[in-house]
Each structure stands twice: as structure tokens, then as C-alpha cells.
Design a protein around this motif. Structure first.
Motif, PDB file in Angstrom:
ATOM      1  N   THR A  83       0.912  -1.079   0.000  1.00  7.70           N
ATOM      2  CA  THR A  83      -0.153   0.028  -0.042  1.00  7.70           C
ATOM      3  C   THR A  83       0.756   1.267   0.228  1.00  7.70           C
ATOM      4  N   GLU A  84       0.457   2.409  -0.224  1.00  4.47           N
ATOM      5  CA  GLU A  84       0.995   3.788  -0.026  1.00  4.47           C
ATOM      6  C   GLU A  84       1.011   4.107   1.230  1.00  4.47           C
ATOM      7  N   ALA A  85       0.651   3.710   2.275  1.00  7.06           N
ATOM      8  CA  ALA A  85       0.801   4.169   3.613  1.00  7.06           C
ATOM      9  C   ALA A  85       2.315   3.842   4.060  1.00  7.06           C
ATOM     10  N   ARG A  86       2.529   5.002   4.801  1.00 14.46           N
ATOM     11  CA  ARG A  86       4.129   5.424   5.310  1.00 14.46           C
ATOM     12  C   ARG A  86       4.261   4.959   6.736  1.00 14.46           C
ATOM     13  N   PHE A  87       3.049   4.744   7.264  1.00 11.81           N
ATOM     14  CA  PHE A  87       2.844   4.460   8.721  1.00 11.81           C
ATOM     15  C   PHE A  87       1.765   3.445   8.987  1.00 11.81           C
ATOM     16  N   ALA A  88       2.305   2.675  10.273  1.00  9.09           N
ATOM     17  CA  ALA A  88       1.355   1.745  10.527  1.00  9.09           C
ATOM     18  C   ALA A  88       1.490   1.507  12.023  1.00  9.09           C
ATOM     19  N   ILE A  89       0.323   1.251  12.607  1.00 15.51           N
ATOM     20  CA  ILE A  89      -0.051   1.190  13.995  1.00 15.51           C
ATOM     21  C   ILE A  89      -0.421  -0.237  14.570  1.00 15.51           C
ATOM     22  N   LEU A  90       0.420  -0.822  15.563  1.00 19.85           N
ATOM     23  CA  LEU A  90      -0.006  -1.994  16.191  1.00 19.85           C
ATOM     24  C   LEU A  90      -0.592  -1.734  17.557  1.00 19.85           C
ATOM     25  N   THR A  91      -1.714  -2.095  18.172  1.00 18.47           N
ATOM     26  CA  THR A  91      -2.297  -1.608  19.359  1.00 18.47           C
ATOM     27  C   THR A  91      -2.832  -2.760  20.082  1.00 18.47           C
ATOM     28  N   ASN A  92      -3.066  -2.846  21.143  1.00 14.82           N
ATOM     29  CA  ASN A  92      -4.170  -3.367  22.107  1.00 14.82           C
ATOM     30  C   ASN A  92      -5.142  -2.737  22.671  1.00 14.82           C
ATOM     31  N   GLY A  93      -5.118  -1.458  22.237  1.00 13.19           N
ATOM     32  CA  GLY A  93      -6.227  -0.408  22.619  1.00 13.19           C
ATOM     33  C   GLY A  93      -5.642   0.258  23.934  1.00 13.19           C
ATOM     34  N   ILE A  94      -4.547  -0.034  24.390  1.00 14.62           N
ATOM     35  CA  ILE A  94      -4.006   0.868  25.393  1.00 14.62           C
ATOM     36  C   ILE A  94      -2.621   1.178  24.996  1.00 14.62           C
ATOM     37  N   ASN A  95      -1.769   0.136  24.731  1.00 16.58           N
ATOM     38  CA  ASN A  95      -0.590   0.644  24.155  1.00 16.58           C
ATOM     39  C   ASN A  95      -0.437   0.924  22.474  1.00 16.58           C
ATOM     40  N   TYR A  96      -0.024   1.843  22.043  1.00 18.02           N
ATOM     41  CA  TYR A  96      -0.103   2.153  20.429  1.00 18.02           C
ATOM     42  C   TYR A  96       1.493   1.964  20.105  1.00 18.02           C
ATOM     43  N   GLN A  97       1.833   1.398  19.138  1.00 18.05           N
ATOM     44  CA  GLN A  97       3.146   1.164  18.710  1.00 18.05           C
ATOM     45  C   GLN A  97       3.289   1.885  16.914  1.00 18.05           C
ATOM     46  N   PHE A  98       3.843   2.881  16.917  1.00 20.26           N
ATOM     47  CA  PHE A  98       3.790   3.568  15.498  1.00 20.26           C
ATOM     48  C   PHE A  98       5.241   3.113  14.644  1.00 20.26           C
ATOM     49  N   TYR A  99       4.898   2.425  13.695  1.00 17.74           N
ATOM     50  CA  TYR A  99       6.102   2.130  12.705  1.00 17.74           C
ATOM     51  C   TYR A  99       6.064   2.937  11.215  1.00 17.74           C
ATOM     52  N   SER A 100       7.165   2.830  10.793  1.00 14.22           N
ATOM     53  CA  SER A 100       7.507   3.617   9.369  1.00 14.22           C
ATOM     54  C   SER A 100       8.427   2.924   8.667  1.00 14.22           C
ATOM     55  N   ASP A 101       9.116   3.195   7.715  1.00 10.51           N
ATOM     56  CA  ASP A 101      10.106   2.610   6.895  1.00 10.51           C
ATOM     57  C   ASP A 101      11.344   3.355   6.934  1.00 10.51           C
ATOM     58  N   ILE A 102      11.832   3.657   8.129  1.00 15.41           N
ATOM     59  CA  ILE A 102      12.981   4.591   8.211  1.00 15.41           C
ATOM     60  C   ILE A 102      14.470   3.834   7.898  1.00 15.41           C
ATOM     61  N   ASP A 103      14.357   2.658   8.082  1.00 15.79           N
ATOM     62  CA  ASP A 103      15.805   2.020   7.778  1.00 15.79           C
ATOM     63  C   ASP A 103      15.921   1.486   6.468  1.00 15.79           C
ATOM     64  N   GLU A 104      14.739   1.082   5.780  1.00 12.64           N
ATOM     65  CA  GLU A 104      14.742   0.538   4.398  1.00 12.64           C
ATOM     66  C   GLU A 104      13.343   1.092   3.830  1.00 12.64           C
ATOM     67  N   PRO A 105      13.527   1.583   2.696  1.00 14.58           N
ATOM     68  CA  PRO A 105      12.294   2.389   1.776  1.00 14.58           C
ATOM     69  C   PRO A 105      11.291   1.164   1.619  1.00 14.58           C
ATOM     70  N   ASN A 106      10.272   1.427   1.740  1.00 20.82           N
ATOM     71  CA  ASN A 106       9.137   0.509   1.643  1.00 20.82           C
ATOM     72  C   ASN A 106       8.874  -0.721   2.133  1.00 20.82           C
ATOM     73  N   LYS A 107       9.606  -0.807   3.471  1.00 19.77           N
ATOM     74  CA  LYS A 107       9.872  -1.978   4.304  1.00 19.77           C
ATOM     75  C   LYS A 107       9.552  -1.584   5.840  1.00 19.77           C
ATOM     76  N   MET A 108       8.357  -1.948   6.167  1.00 19.98           N
ATOM     77  CA  MET A 108       8.108  -1.669   7.588  1.00 19.98           C
ATOM     78  C   MET A 108       9.210  -2.026   8.476  1.00 19.98           C
ATOM     79  N   ASP A 109       9.790  -1.020   9.434  1.00 23.61           N
ATOM     80  CA  ASP A 109      10.962  -1.330  10.502  1.00 23.61           C
ATOM     81  C   ASP A 109      10.575  -2.321  11.358  1.00 23.61           C
ATOM     82  N   SER A 110      11.282  -2.973  11.647  1.00 23.64           N
ATOM     83  CA  SER A 110      11.143  -4.068  13.012  1.00 23.64           C
ATOM     84  C   SER A 110      10.875  -3.461  14.476  1.00 23.64           C
ATOM     85  N   LYS A 111      11.150  -2.300  14.609  1.00 22.11           N
ATOM     86  CA  LYS A 111      10.850  -1.535  15.765  1.00 22.11           C
ATOM     87  C   LYS A 111      10.044  -0.242  15.526  1.00 22.11           C
TER      88      LYS A 111
END
Length: 352
Positions: free
Chosen positions: A103-131
Motif C-alpha cells: 500500500t501507499e501508507a507510510r505509517f502503521a500502528i500495532l495496538t491492543n487499545g492501551i499501547n499504540y506502537q507507531f512504525y514507518s520505513d526509516i531503515d529501508e524504503p517501503n519496508k516496515m521497520d522491525s521496531k
């Protein structure tokens, strides 16, 4: 209503509702959808929020991510949700990884409704970072984190602005985690750094073992001293602001023999640490007197949280329950942690 007010409103509901949340769907309805709404997106408008977003990925057909947030008809954020009782880990990221790539999204969020983790592709373009580069906890946040969260709001969303600070946030977060681990259990290189600059002899294994304890204690003392210095400055400023100018001379005379001890300040910090889970600790104040040191909610004498009696041979606390005073003997201020539930109960009596 500003973002911080909306977030605080959701945060206040979580402790009351969480015990009744048993599924991922319940988590979405009770916590995640209100969070998305707080950011300004219309959760009932498919032009802004697409639930169960589907895309075919290679041989995998019909896979879904929980939410896709859109702006100007472009997907800007993907959100994957888990049950509020689940701990977020690598196993929960596989779908986000796949969707991020197609997809064209540059941000992804993983959440359990309490903790929200925000990811992007800082380390490698178009590949979601592991942290994640940013993490937001609904039950433990500060003004700085609110300001970072605002960047994802509909009215202020700017891809460039977020990306410009994302790498700094990510590496700052990583460094803070390293420091936290080093403070808890100093590694050999960390200890050797200090030993080599402060010990004149040969650094043997015995010296390293000795310095491991010394370094840990020295750093903790350094942090506590800095915190207490700031706390003392704040107390002086608060007392000065609270007194009309014409009363300050009188007040100074009356309180000149009242000294807030280091032990009382440390006890105050313990109470704040306990109450941080349920309220903004800026509401917790200390007010010293000749016979005891009071800890108050909202700096209000009618809302005592507890009283510290530490200048006696037998130290004790005065706790409050249904407006009744109860004496509890303690051997040290660390025993305050044993009464955490009773301290939290007082806050609830005042309506939180």
C-alpha cells in the motif's frame, strides 16, 4: 475539545472497562475506535476510515488489516488491533508488514487499545521497520508524547513533518531503553567506562565486580539528587505563588522552623509513583507542617491523600478511608508501597 482532553477521557475509562473486555472486537469498539475518533477521523465514514481493509498480496487473497485511515483518498495509516489483554510482540506484526509493502501508507500502528506502537520505513524504503519509532501508552503519557501524537491528527497530519522527526524519535527511544537497562543491570562495557576514568590501578575482575555495584548506586543517587533539587525548587515557587505579597513575611516567620527532609521528599516521590497509574501526578502536592508532612490532591486541605510522620522513633503514616484517619506504622518509607491500594482508593473516593 482538544486532543489531550479526548485522550484523557478515554484513558479514564480504560481501568473501569478493561476487566469486561474479553475479545479483540470489544477492544476495537471500546478503546480503538474512540482513539481514532479523538484524532479527528470519522470512524463511520468509509472515505476516512476503512474497517477490515482488504488487499490481495501475492498468493494470499482476501487478507484483512483492521483499519486503514485515508486522507485525500490516499491510505496514510494502517492499524492492526489485538485484544487489550494481549502483549504486543513480533508475532502480531506479520500482516502489517505485508500490507505496508503493497500500500501507499507510510505509517502503521500495532495496538491492543492501551499501547499504540507507531512504525514507518526509516531503515529501508517501503519496508516496515522491525521496531516502532514512537510508542503511546494510554495509561502513562506526558505532554511531549501528546505533542507527537497530534502530528497524526486529521487537522495537522503532515507526512513530511512526521518523517522529519521519526528517525530522531526512534533512536532516542532506543537510547533511552539502553539507559534503562544499564541502570537496572550495568553491562561490563558500561561499568568499565566509569572504572577506567575513576580508578587508578589495574582493572581486575574483582575491581569490575566492585564497580558494578558502585556505578549502579552512584547513578541512582545522581538521578534522585537531581529530581529532589527540581522538586525543592518547585515547592519554593509554589509556596511563593500561593501567598499574597503582603502575607509572605508573616508566613515565612511562621514556617521558618519547618524543614522538609530528604526522607519526606523521597516518600512524596513514592506516593507519586504509586498514583501515577490512575491520575496525573501534577495533581499530587506536598505541604509540610511542624508535626507531619501532608500529601494532598489538587493542593486542597480537604483532599488529604496521606500524612507522613517520619520524624519519630516509630515512623508511621496517616491513611484515610471514608474520611476516617488510620495510623499505620512503617519501618521505612519503602513500606509505603505495601499500602498502594489504599492510597489509590482515597483518590477514587474523591472522584479521581
Amino acid at each position: 475539545m482538544d486532543l489531550i482532553d479526548r485522550i484523557k477521557e478515554i484513558s479514564a475509562r480504560i481501568p473501569k472497562q478493561n476487566a469486561h473486555i474479553q475479545t479483540e472486537e470489544a477492544t476495537k469498539n471500546a478503546f480503538v475506535m474512540p482513539f481514532i475518533s479523538a484524532l479527528g477521523y470519522d470512524v463511520f465514514n468509509p472515505l476516512e476510515v476503512v474497517p477490515e481493509y482488504t488487499a490481495d498480496i501475492g498468493q494470499k487473497k482476501g487478507e484483512k488489516v483492521d483499519y486503514a485511515i485515508k486522507k485525500d483518498d490516499k491510505i496514510i495509516i494502517l492499524i492492526e488491533c489485538k485484544w487489550s489483554g494481549a502483549a504486543l510482540d513480533v508475532s502480531h506484526m506479520s500482516q502489517l508488514h505485508r500490507y505496508f509493502h503493497v500500500t501507499e501508507a507510510r505509517f502503521a500502528i500495532l495496538t491492543n487499545g492501551i499501547n499504540y506502537q507507531f512504525y514507518s520505513d526509516i531503515d529501508e524504503p517501503n519496508k516496515m521497520d522491525s521496531k516502532p519509532f514512537f510508542e503511546f501508552n494510554m495509561l502513562d503519557f506526558d505532554d511531549h508524547q501528546i505533542n507527537e501524537l497530534k502530528k497524526f491528527a486529521k487537522s495537522t497530519f503532515s507526512l513530511d513533518d512526521i518523517l522529519n522527526t521519526a528517525s530522531t524519535l526512534k533512536y532516542t527511544r532506543a537510547i533511552k531503553k539502553i539507559l534503562e537497562e544499564e541502570l537496572h543491570a550495568p553491562s561490563e562495557p558500561f561499568v568499565r567506562l566509569f572504572a577506567s576514568q575513576s580508578y587508578d590501578g589495574r582493572i581486575t575482575q574483582q575491581v569490575m565486580e566492585q564497580f558494578t555495584v558502585i556505578v549502579k548506586n552512584a547513578i541512582n543517587q545522581f538521578i534522585n539528587e537531581r529530581l529532589n533539587e527540581r522538586l525543592k525548587s518547585a515547592l519554593v515557587a509554589n509556596n511563593a505563588d500561593a501567598q499574597p505579597a503582603q502575607q509572605q513575611n508573616t508566613a515565612s516567620a511562621e514556617t521558618s522552623d519547618v524543614v522538609t527532609t530528604q526522607e519526606e521528599i523521597d516518600a512524596y516521590n513514592i506516593v507519586k509513583a504509586i498514583l501515577r497509574e490512575i491520575i496525573d501526578v501534577k495533581r499530587v502536592h506536598i505541604r509540610d507542617a511542624k508535626s507531619y508532612c501532608a500529601i494532598l490532591l489538587d493542593d486542597n486541605n480537604r483532599k488529604p491523600i496521606c500524612r507522613l510522620h517520619l520524624d519519630y522513633k516509630q515512623k508511621y503514616l496517616t491513611l484515610f478511608e471514608n474520611k476516617n484517619e488510620m495510623r499505620v506504622d512503617i519501618d521505612s518509607i519503602d513500606d509505603i508501597f505495601k499500602h498502594a491500594d489504599r492510597l489509590k482508593a482515597v483518590i477514587k473516593e474523591y472522584g479521581g
